[in-house]
Scaffold this motif. Structure first.
Motif, PDB file in Angstrom:
ATOM      1  N   SER A 135       0.920  -1.225   0.027  1.00  0.00           N
ATOM      2  CA  SER A 135       0.149  -0.150  -0.102  1.00  0.00           C
ATOM      3  C   SER A 135       1.036   1.387   0.142  1.00  0.00           C
ATOM      4  CB  SER A 135      -0.747  -0.122   1.080  1.00  0.00           C
ATOM      5  OG  SER A 135      -0.106   0.409   2.463  1.00  0.00           O
ATOM      6  N   LEU A 136       0.405   2.314  -0.448  1.00  0.00           N
ATOM      7  CA  LEU A 136       0.958   3.445  -0.419  1.00  0.00           C
ATOM      8  C   LEU A 136       1.538   4.185   0.896  1.00  0.00           C
ATOM      9  CD1 LEU A 136      -0.662   5.580  -2.989  1.00  0.00           C
ATOM     10  CD2 LEU A 136       1.626   4.662  -3.365  1.00  0.00           C
ATOM     11  N   LEU A 137       0.754   3.585   2.028  1.00  0.00           N
ATOM     12  CA  LEU A 137       1.128   3.872   3.510  1.00  0.00           C
ATOM     13  C   LEU A 137       2.209   3.129   3.837  1.00  0.00           C
ATOM     14  CD1 LEU A 137      -2.438   4.167   4.521  1.00  0.00           C
ATOM     15  CD2 LEU A 137      -1.039   6.143   3.970  1.00  0.00           C
ATOM     16  N   GLU A 138       2.499   2.067   3.465  1.00  0.00           N
ATOM     17  CA  GLU A 138       3.860   1.281   3.697  1.00  0.00           C
ATOM     18  C   GLU A 138       5.027   1.742   3.261  1.00  0.00           C
ATOM     19  OE1 GLU A 138       2.045  -3.013   4.528  1.00  0.00           O
ATOM     20  OE2 GLU A 138       1.886  -2.109   2.391  1.00  0.00           O
ATOM     21  N   HIS A 139       6.035   1.574   4.072  1.00  0.00           N
ATOM     22  CA  HIS A 139       7.542   1.931   3.637  1.00  0.00           C
ATOM     23  C   HIS A 139       8.312   0.962   3.556  1.00  0.00           C
ATOM     24  CE1 HIS A 139      10.586   4.968   3.431  1.00  0.00           C
ATOM     25  NE2 HIS A 139      11.247   4.101   4.209  1.00  0.00           N
ATOM     26  N   VAL A 140       9.101   0.680   2.454  1.00  0.00           N
ATOM     27  CA  VAL A 140      10.249  -0.432   2.353  1.00  0.00           C
ATOM     28  C   VAL A 140      11.446   0.137   2.573  1.00  0.00           C
ATOM     29  CG1 VAL A 140      11.355  -2.143   0.844  1.00  0.00           C
ATOM     30  CG2 VAL A 140       8.914  -1.797   0.721  1.00  0.00           C
ATOM     31  N   GLN A 141      12.239  -0.083   3.649  1.00  0.00           N
ATOM     32  CA  GLN A 141      13.537   0.226   3.821  1.00  0.00           C
ATOM     33  C   GLN A 141      14.728  -0.897   3.841  1.00  0.00           C
ATOM     34  OE1 GLN A 141      13.925   3.335   6.189  1.00  0.00           O
ATOM     35  NE2 GLN A 141      16.084   3.205   5.799  1.00  0.00           N
ATOM     36  N   VAL A 142      15.879  -0.661   3.089  1.00  0.00           N
ATOM     37  CA  VAL A 142      16.762  -1.416   3.157  1.00  0.00           C
ATOM     38  C   VAL A 142      17.870  -1.192   3.985  1.00  0.00           C
ATOM     39  CG1 VAL A 142      18.610  -2.634   1.715  1.00  0.00           C
ATOM     40  CG2 VAL A 142      16.476  -2.009   0.711  1.00  0.00           C
ATOM     41  N   VAL A 143      18.516  -2.151   4.700  1.00  0.00           N
ATOM     42  CA  VAL A 143      19.484  -1.716   5.802  1.00  0.00           C
ATOM     43  C   VAL A 143      20.865  -2.350   5.281  1.00  0.00           C
ATOM     44  CG1 VAL A 143      20.217  -1.715   8.344  1.00  0.00           C
ATOM     45  CG2 VAL A 143      17.924  -1.074   7.496  1.00  0.00           C
ATOM     46  N   PHE A 144      21.776  -1.629   5.057  1.00  0.00           N
ATOM     47  CA  PHE A 144      23.193  -2.152   4.761  1.00  0.00           C
ATOM     48  C   PHE A 144      23.961  -2.005   5.914  1.00  0.00           C
ATOM     49  CE2 PHE A 144      21.529  -1.394  -0.013  1.00  0.00           C
ATOM     50  CZ  PHE A 144      21.722  -2.895  -0.248  1.00  0.00           C
ATOM     51  N   ASP A 145      24.097  -3.065   6.854  1.00  0.00           N
ATOM     52  CA  ASP A 145      24.819  -2.898   8.009  1.00  0.00           C
ATOM     53  C   ASP A 145      26.450  -2.942   7.776  1.00  0.00           C
ATOM     54  OD1 ASP A 145      24.352  -3.035  11.165  1.00  0.00           O
ATOM     55  OD2 ASP A 145      25.876  -4.632  10.657  1.00  0.00           O
ATOM     56  N   ASP A 146      27.267  -2.292   8.739  1.00  0.00           N
ATOM     57  CA  ASP A 146      28.598  -2.294   8.491  1.00  0.00           C
ATOM     58  C   ASP A 146      29.038  -3.661   8.675  1.00  0.00           C
ATOM     59  OD1 ASP A 146      28.895   0.317   7.657  1.00  0.00           O
ATOM     60  OD2 ASP A 146      29.155   1.238   9.658  1.00  0.00           O
ATOM     61  N   ASN A 147      28.432  -4.469   9.678  1.00  0.00           N
ATOM     62  CA  ASN A 147      28.912  -5.711   9.951  1.00  0.00           C
ATOM     63  C   ASN A 147      28.517  -6.806   9.123  1.00  0.00           C
ATOM     64  OD1 ASN A 147      29.883  -4.478  12.537  1.00  0.00           O
ATOM     65  ND2 ASN A 147      28.054  -4.890  13.425  1.00  0.00           N
ATOM     66  N   GLY A 148      27.936  -6.236   7.986  1.00  0.00           N
ATOM     67  CA  GLY A 148      27.284  -7.428   7.091  1.00  0.00           C
ATOM     68  C   GLY A 148      26.210  -8.068   7.061  1.00  0.00           C
ATOM     69  N   ASP A 149      25.339  -7.599   8.226  1.00  0.00           N
ATOM     70  CA  ASP A 149      24.025  -8.149   8.460  1.00  0.00           C
ATOM     71  C   ASP A 149      23.031  -7.034   7.820  1.00  0.00           C
ATOM     72  OD1 ASP A 149      22.235  -9.781   9.422  1.00  0.00           O
ATOM     73  OD2 ASP A 149      22.017  -8.805  11.492  1.00  0.00           O
ATOM     74  N   ASP A 150      22.814  -7.359   6.405  1.00  0.00           N
ATOM     75  CA  ASP A 150      21.948  -6.704   5.724  1.00  0.00           C
ATOM     76  C   ASP A 150      20.579  -7.310   5.978  1.00  0.00           C
ATOM     77  OD1 ASP A 150      24.457  -5.371   5.065  1.00  0.00           O
ATOM     78  OD2 ASP A 150      24.468  -6.695   3.094  1.00  0.00           O
ATOM     79  N   TYR A 151      19.579  -6.216   5.629  1.00  0.00           N
ATOM     80  CA  TYR A 151      18.167  -6.899   5.530  1.00  0.00           C
ATOM     81  C   TYR A 151      17.320  -5.788   4.907  1.00  0.00           C
ATOM     82  CZ  TYR A 151      17.623  -4.218  10.082  1.00  0.00           C
ATOM     83  OH  TYR A 151      17.636  -3.232  10.986  1.00  0.00           O
ATOM     84  N   ALA A 152      16.084  -6.318   4.633  1.00  0.00           N
ATOM     85  CA  ALA A 152      15.102  -5.190   4.020  1.00  0.00           C
ATOM     86  C   ALA A 152      13.779  -5.545   4.861  1.00  0.00           C
ATOM     87  CB  ALA A 152      14.793  -5.438   2.695  1.00  0.00           C
TER      88      ALA A 152
END
Length: 166
Positions: free
Chosen positions: A146-163
């Motif tokens: 939905s337009l109200l939802e927000h997607v964020q991608v996190v690129f962690d310095d320790n290599g623990d990336d997630y979205a």
């Protein structure tokens, strides 16, 4: 506000490898490909793709950081490479999330001023909420949100990336 993890670190690594193979298949006839990442997360994603591409192919991979003012995308765009450095080469424009397509379309427009052999786009998350006729040639995942939802991608310095979706 809750966080719904949509991509784990392992899944992101898998998507990066898959996109790298797709890029290699597309540019196999070329000697060099430029991976241009939109600052800041798109640039990090581009670096990860470039690293994966370097390990699986003989292509010369050049990285380029693309700076777009996301509040005023019509302002001049800056790139870490000069136009001469990516002229007549294959280029992949990379961003982390394709929301409305505004950032991507203005960045695409910037690169259209220079003759390129091939021009493709890659994103980790495609949200399917386009205001502009722009598409990702290579994508990690497509989400109908939905337009109200927000997607964020996190690129962690320790290599623990997630979205995540919030």
């Amino acid at each position: 506000m809750s966080k719904n993890i949509i991509l784990t670190n392992q899944e992101i690594e898998h998507k990066i490898k898959r996109i790298a193979y797709q890029i290699y298949e597309t540019f196999v006839d070329e000697e060099e490909v430029v991976i241009a990442g939109i600052a800041s997360n798109g640039s990090i994603f581009a670096q990860k793709i470039a690293l994966a591409l370097s390990t699986i192919s003989t292509l010369k991979v050049s990285l380029c950081e693309v700076k777009v003012d996301k509040q005023n995308p019509q302002l001049p765009i800056q790139t870490s490479l000069t136009k001469e450095e990516y002229e007549n080469k294959g280029l992949v424009l990379v961003d982390d999330v394709l929301n409305s397509g505004t950032t991507l379309i203005y960045a695409v427009r910037h690169f259209l001023d220079v003759p390129l052999k091939k021009f493709k786009t890659a994103v980790l998350v495609d949200r399917n909420h386009k205001k502009y006729p722009v598409k990702a040639d290579f994508k990690g995942i497509s989400l109908s949100t939905s337009l109200l939802e927000h997607v964020q991608v996190v690129f962690d310095d320790n290599g623990d990336d997630y979205a995540f979706l919030s």
